[in-house]
Scaffold this motif. Structure first.
Motif, PDB file in Angstrom:
ATOM      1  N   LYS A 111       1.759   6.855  -6.701  1.00 47.19           N
ATOM      2  CA  LYS A 111       0.074   7.295  -7.068  1.00 47.19           C
ATOM      3  C   LYS A 111       0.154   9.416  -6.645  1.00 47.19           C
ATOM      4  N   ILE A 117       0.521  -1.126  -0.049  1.00 50.58           N
ATOM      5  CA  ILE A 117       0.215   0.255  -0.062  1.00 50.58           C
ATOM      6  C   ILE A 117       1.060   1.520  -0.287  1.00 50.58           C
ATOM      7  N   ILE A 160      -5.179   8.647  -0.400  1.00 50.80           N
ATOM      8  CA  ILE A 160      -4.629   7.894  -1.021  1.00 50.80           C
ATOM      9  C   ILE A 160      -4.824   6.637  -0.228  1.00 50.80           C
ATOM     10  N   ALA A 161      -3.902   6.460   1.140  1.00 52.67           N
ATOM     11  CA  ALA A 161      -3.136   5.285   1.455  1.00 52.67           C
ATOM     12  C   ALA A 161      -4.942   4.483   1.534  1.00 52.67           C
ATOM     13  N   THR A 200       0.840   3.582  -2.934  1.00 53.45           N
ATOM     14  CA  THR A 200       0.355   5.138  -2.815  1.00 53.45           C
ATOM     15  C   THR A 200       2.011   6.104  -3.188  1.00 53.45           C
ATOM     16  N   ALA A 235      -2.021  12.531   1.126  1.00 53.54           N
ATOM     17  CA  ALA A 235      -1.599  11.483   0.779  1.00 53.54           C
ATOM     18  C   ALA A 235      -2.133   9.828   2.000  1.00 53.54           C
ATOM     19  N   MET A 287      -6.344   3.265  -1.479  1.00 47.69           N
ATOM     20  CA  MET A 287      -5.523   2.165  -1.686  1.00 47.69           C
ATOM     21  C   MET A 287      -5.410   1.098  -1.113  1.00 47.69           C
TER      22      MET A 287
END
Lengths: 193, 77
Positions: A58, A51, A81-82, A55, A78, A85
């Motif tokens: 991305k 992950i 996004i994590a 992340t 962030a 993900m």
């Protein structure tokens, strides 16, 4: 001598201008907080590594595409996004066929390829390990809010945005997390200062 | 203050995320409300539990840095 901390937004701008060191600083600054948050939410070291990597890949692509417009709110961005993900990877993991032994247990659950046991043996009896096991036992939604508020230090407003809920839902989850943790602490008769 | 203080207010108060009006009201009335103190103590106790800091592996970091560099090289070529 005081060291000036360069804001995340400035680092991102510099990276976009071709300064690779600026990206390295950004990664160095946030890796511990993002990785520990992810690890405490998903409870799986391998998955947390995946992950974390996905992340940041991305993040790199988004920055390069000029999609970063959060000024100095890099960490909540962030972590969002994590989190997305993590949801995707967990879904994929659930779709993978499970290899079971004669008693129906997932054999990969018992394989200790990563040397976790060594680490766990060292901290088995201490409080930190106990906290991890308590957090692990919390329902996922409560665990997520607890980690993001108490560890990542995000506000309830930021957590609500990341988790696509509202502030009251987040506060409610935190309240139940506290109730559950207190129960576990009382059960194991551990008191903290 | 004309409304009752809820558990949500107390949690926001603990994390310094409430309005100054509610915050002042809670601070001034803590002595008269032992149930508030119980919840605030629980929040304090849970907050004092320290998380173990963990780090990604060197390999993962290396892959990320390489990715950031590759894109850099492509965009400047």
């Amino acid at each position: 001598m005081t060291k000036t901390i360069i804001a995340d937004g400035v680092l991102i701008k510099r990276y976009l201008e071709g300064n690779q060191a600026a990206f390295e600083t950004l990664l160095k600054r946030h890796k511990m907080r993002i990785f520990t948050s992810v690890l405490n939410i998903v409870n799986d070291h391998y998955l947390a590594e995946d992950i974390f990597q996905e992340t940041f890949v991305k993040i790199i692509h988004s920055i390069r595409a000029g999609k970063y417009n959060h000024e100095d709110k890099f960490l909540p961005w962030a972590l969002r996004i994590a989190r997305n993900m993590a949801i995707d990877l967990l879904r994929q993991k659930k779709r993978l066929p499970t290899v079971v032994d004669s008693e129906g247990n997932d054999i990969f659950e018992h394989l200790n390829i990563f040397d976790k046991s060594q680490e766990e043996l060292h901290i088995e009896a201490d409080e930190i390990s106990m906290l991890r096991s308590w957090i692990r036992r919390l329902p996922e939604e409560q665990r997520e809010v607890l980690v993001l508020r108490n560890y990542a230090d995000l506000s309830f407003k930021e957590i609500a945005e990341i988790t696509n809920t509202n502030i009251n839902t987040c506060i409610g989850r935190m309240h139940y997390a506290v109730i559950n943790l207190r129960k576990m602490m009382e059960k194991s008769s551990v008191r903290v200062k | 203050m004309t409304r009752n203080i809820t558990e949500n207010d107390l949690i926001l108060y603990f994390y310094s995320e409430t309005t100054s009006e509610i915050s002042s009201f809670i601070t001034a009335n803590l002595d008269k409300n032992p149930s508030w103190v119980v919840l605030l103590d629980s929040l304090k106790e849970v907050k004092s539990l320290e998380f173990t800091n963990s780090f990604p592996s060197a390999t993962t970091e290396h892959i990320i840095l390489e990715e950031s560099n590759i894109i850099e090289k492509i965009s400047h070529s």
